[in-house]
Design a protein around this motif. Structure first.
Motif, PDB file in Angstrom:
ATOM      1  N   LEU A 212      61.828  60.678  79.757  1.00 50.58           N
ATOM      2  CA  LEU A 212      60.952  60.141  79.164  1.00 50.58           C
ATOM      3  C   LEU A 212      60.404  60.505  77.665  1.00 50.58           C
ATOM      4  O   LEU A 212      59.733  61.338  77.397  1.00 50.58           O
ATOM      5  CB  LEU A 212      59.497  60.376  79.985  1.00 50.58           C
ATOM      6  CG  LEU A 212      59.767  60.172  81.511  1.00 50.58           C
ATOM      7  CD1 LEU A 212      58.421  60.529  82.100  1.00 50.58           C
ATOM      8  CD2 LEU A 212      60.058  58.912  81.893  1.00 50.58           C
ATOM      9  N   GLY A 213      61.237  60.046  76.589  1.00 50.02           N
ATOM     10  CA  GLY A 213      61.329  60.421  75.379  1.00 50.02           C
ATOM     11  C   GLY A 213      61.589  62.183  75.332  1.00 50.02           C
ATOM     12  O   GLY A 213      62.832  62.305  75.826  1.00 50.02           O
ATOM     13  N   GLU A 214      60.798  62.670  74.906  1.00 49.30           N
ATOM     14  CA  GLU A 214      60.998  64.143  74.621  1.00 49.30           C
ATOM     15  C   GLU A 214      60.880  64.948  76.039  1.00 49.30           C
ATOM     16  O   GLU A 214      61.360  66.176  76.074  1.00 49.30           O
ATOM     17  CB  GLU A 214      60.098  64.749  73.496  1.00 49.30           C
ATOM     18  CG  GLU A 214      60.700  63.997  72.347  1.00 49.30           C
ATOM     19  CD  GLU A 214      59.616  64.874  71.289  1.00 49.30           C
ATOM     20  OE1 GLU A 214      58.811  65.969  71.434  1.00 49.30           O
ATOM     21  OE2 GLU A 214      59.777  64.482  69.881  1.00 49.30           O
ATOM     22  N   THR A 215      60.138  64.351  77.109  1.00 49.52           N
ATOM     23  CA  THR A 215      59.925  65.201  78.355  1.00 49.52           C
ATOM     24  C   THR A 215      60.932  64.602  79.174  1.00 49.52           C
ATOM     25  O   THR A 215      61.586  63.616  79.784  1.00 49.52           O
ATOM     26  CB  THR A 215      58.592  64.651  78.995  1.00 49.52           C
ATOM     27  OG1 THR A 215      57.490  64.978  77.796  1.00 49.52           O
ATOM     28  CG2 THR A 215      58.349  65.366  80.356  1.00 49.52           C
ATOM     29  N   SER A 216      61.575  65.511  79.954  1.00 51.84           N
ATOM     30  CA  SER A 216      62.898  65.762  81.182  1.00 51.84           C
ATOM     31  C   SER A 216      62.106  65.843  82.229  1.00 51.84           C
ATOM     32  O   SER A 216      61.391  67.130  82.547  1.00 51.84           O
ATOM     33  CB  SER A 216      64.044  66.294  80.718  1.00 51.84           C
ATOM     34  OG  SER A 216      64.530  65.931  79.723  1.00 51.84           O
ATOM     35  N   ILE A 217      62.260  65.169  83.678  1.00 55.03           N
ATOM     36  CA  ILE A 217      61.688  65.388  84.909  1.00 55.03           C
ATOM     37  C   ILE A 217      62.781  65.333  85.815  1.00 55.03           C
ATOM     38  O   ILE A 217      63.655  64.316  85.760  1.00 55.03           O
ATOM     39  CB  ILE A 217      60.715  64.245  85.151  1.00 55.03           C
ATOM     40  CG1 ILE A 217      59.357  64.506  84.084  1.00 55.03           C
ATOM     41  CG2 ILE A 217      60.170  64.247  86.371  1.00 55.03           C
ATOM     42  CD1 ILE A 217      58.411  63.412  84.269  1.00 55.03           C
ATOM     43  N   PRO A 218      62.924  66.503  86.862  1.00 56.40           N
ATOM     44  CA  PRO A 218      63.837  66.232  87.836  1.00 56.40           C
ATOM     45  C   PRO A 218      63.628  65.006  88.855  1.00 56.40           C
ATOM     46  O   PRO A 218      62.507  64.741  89.019  1.00 56.40           O
ATOM     47  CB  PRO A 218      63.554  67.646  88.463  1.00 56.40           C
ATOM     48  CG  PRO A 218      62.017  68.002  88.256  1.00 56.40           C
ATOM     49  CD  PRO A 218      61.824  67.618  86.814  1.00 56.40           C
ATOM     50  N   ILE A 219      64.687  64.668  89.473  1.00 57.18           N
ATOM     51  CA  ILE A 219      64.469  63.801  90.418  1.00 57.18           C
ATOM     52  C   ILE A 219      65.167  64.174  91.696  1.00 57.18           C
ATOM     53  O   ILE A 219      65.842  65.215  91.870  1.00 57.18           O
ATOM     54  CB  ILE A 219      65.197  62.361  89.970  1.00 57.18           C
ATOM     55  CG1 ILE A 219      66.759  62.406  89.831  1.00 57.18           C
ATOM     56  CG2 ILE A 219      64.579  61.673  88.548  1.00 57.18           C
ATOM     57  CD1 ILE A 219      67.475  61.143  89.523  1.00 57.18           C
ATOM     58  N   ARG A 220      64.491  63.570  92.831  1.00 55.48           N
ATOM     59  CA  ARG A 220      65.010  64.145  94.286  1.00 55.48           C
ATOM     60  C   ARG A 220      66.487  63.517  94.578  1.00 55.48           C
ATOM     61  O   ARG A 220      66.924  62.375  93.954  1.00 55.48           O
ATOM     62  CB  ARG A 220      64.014  63.492  95.381  1.00 55.48           C
ATOM     63  CG  ARG A 220      63.660  61.774  95.036  1.00 55.48           C
ATOM     64  CD  ARG A 220      62.613  61.479  96.094  1.00 55.48           C
ATOM     65  NE  ARG A 220      62.018  60.267  95.872  1.00 55.48           N
ATOM     66  CZ  ARG A 220      62.661  59.053  96.346  1.00 55.48           C
ATOM     67  NH1 ARG A 220      64.037  59.228  96.879  1.00 55.48           N
ATOM     68  NH2 ARG A 220      62.152  57.950  96.173  1.00 55.48           N
ATOM     69  N   ARG A 221      67.312  64.062  95.350  1.00 55.48           N
ATOM     70  CA  ARG A 221      68.569  63.915  95.587  1.00 55.48           C
ATOM     71  C   ARG A 221      68.560  62.207  96.309  1.00 55.48           C
ATOM     72  O   ARG A 221      67.533  61.986  97.171  1.00 55.48           O
ATOM     73  CB  ARG A 221      69.088  64.713  96.841  1.00 55.48           C
ATOM     74  CG  ARG A 221      70.360  64.708  97.073  1.00 55.48           C
ATOM     75  CD  ARG A 221      71.155  65.638  98.013  1.00 55.48           C
ATOM     76  NE  ARG A 221      70.894  66.896  97.343  1.00 55.48           N
ATOM     77  CZ  ARG A 221      71.232  68.109  97.941  1.00 55.48           C
ATOM     78  NH1 ARG A 221      71.751  67.855  99.205  1.00 55.48           N
ATOM     79  NH2 ARG A 221      71.324  69.183  97.342  1.00 55.48           N
ATOM     80  N   GLY A 222      69.507  61.535  95.809  1.00 56.26           N
ATOM     81  CA  GLY A 222      69.771  60.158  96.507  1.00 56.26           C
ATOM     82  C   GLY A 222      68.901  59.023  95.618  1.00 56.26           C
ATOM     83  O   GLY A 222      68.826  57.847  96.095  1.00 56.26           O
TER      84      GLY A 222
END
Length: 233
Positions: A212-222
């Motif tokens: 998200l622009g300069e922010t990175s966010i982990p996502i759940r599997r699948g």
């Protein structure tokens, strides 16, 4: 090139209008003189605007036809008529047309009516596409309505949730699930047990995270395939 359907029962006038529109770099998709022909044509072809005479052949007049078209298609309609009596004007809702052209009209008035008919429709459609609604947040004793479109993402923090907007962030005493139930699912997605994001701000993503622009966010599997479908990638 914008395509225009002409609904006009005066044959000579219809062909004159067609010639003028062609010279103005519009494409005349068809000329019809009754409601059935107009509806049949729209079933099979796409157009960008309907230039509609009010008095046409058949059981339905142009006003009735305009209501039928608007029930099924998101098309701008410009009325053209020699009649300006209240019996017609009172039947015409502002919701079913983008312009009104009184006969006899000049080349300039026709050009202006079609141009602004298309422009008003584009502006109206643009407004309708903008996400509406806001999230009510208490901040330092004040109630702040935060538009959904301004929220970038939300992060769970125990019994609290951090709400990150384009301008600032807020800490609210409510769990993330509570916000998930309040925000429109068409716009917000729970990408991880601790994160809810506004999909409009996703710049890129892979199987492990969204950016998200300069922010990175982990996502759940699948979630990767679901993101591809949701974002129409």
């Amino acid at each position: 090139m914008k395509k225009i359907l002409i609904v006009e029962d005066e044959e000579e006038l219809a062909h004159n209008i067609s010639e003028i529109l062609s010279n103005l770099d519009y494409k005349v998709a068809a000329i019809v003189d009754n409601a059935k022909s107009a509806l049949d044509f729209l079933e099979e072809h796409e157009v960008d605007l309907v230039l509609m005479d009010i008095l046409i052949h058949g059981d339905l007049d142009g006003i009735d036809l305009a209501y039928k078209i608007r029930e099924k298609y998101n098309l701008p309609i410009v009325f053209s008529t020699a009649y300006s009596g209240t019996e017609y004007l009172e039947r015409i809702s502002s919701e079913i047309h983008e312009g009104y052209l009184l006969k006899p009209f000049t080349l300039d008035s026709l050009k202006t009516a079609v141009f602004f008919g298309l422009k008003r429709h584009e502006e109206k459609s643009g407004k309708e596409k903008k996400p509406k609604g806001s999230l009510k947040i208490m901040d330092k004793g004040y109630l702040v309505p935060v538009p959904h479109s301004e929220i970038v993402y939300l992060k769970a923090d125990g019994l609290y949730t951090k709400v990150y907007t384009k301008a600032k962030s807020y800490i609210v005493r409510d769990i993330l699930k509570g916000f998930e139930e309040k925000l429109p699912p068409s716009q917000f997605l729970r990408v991880h047990k601790s994160f809810l994001v506004n999909t409009a701000y996703i710049a890129s993503f892979n199987a492990k995270k969204v950016n998200l622009g300069e922010t990175s966010i982990p996502i759940r599997r699948g979630l990767y395939k679901e993101l591809i479908e949701k974002l129409n990638v």
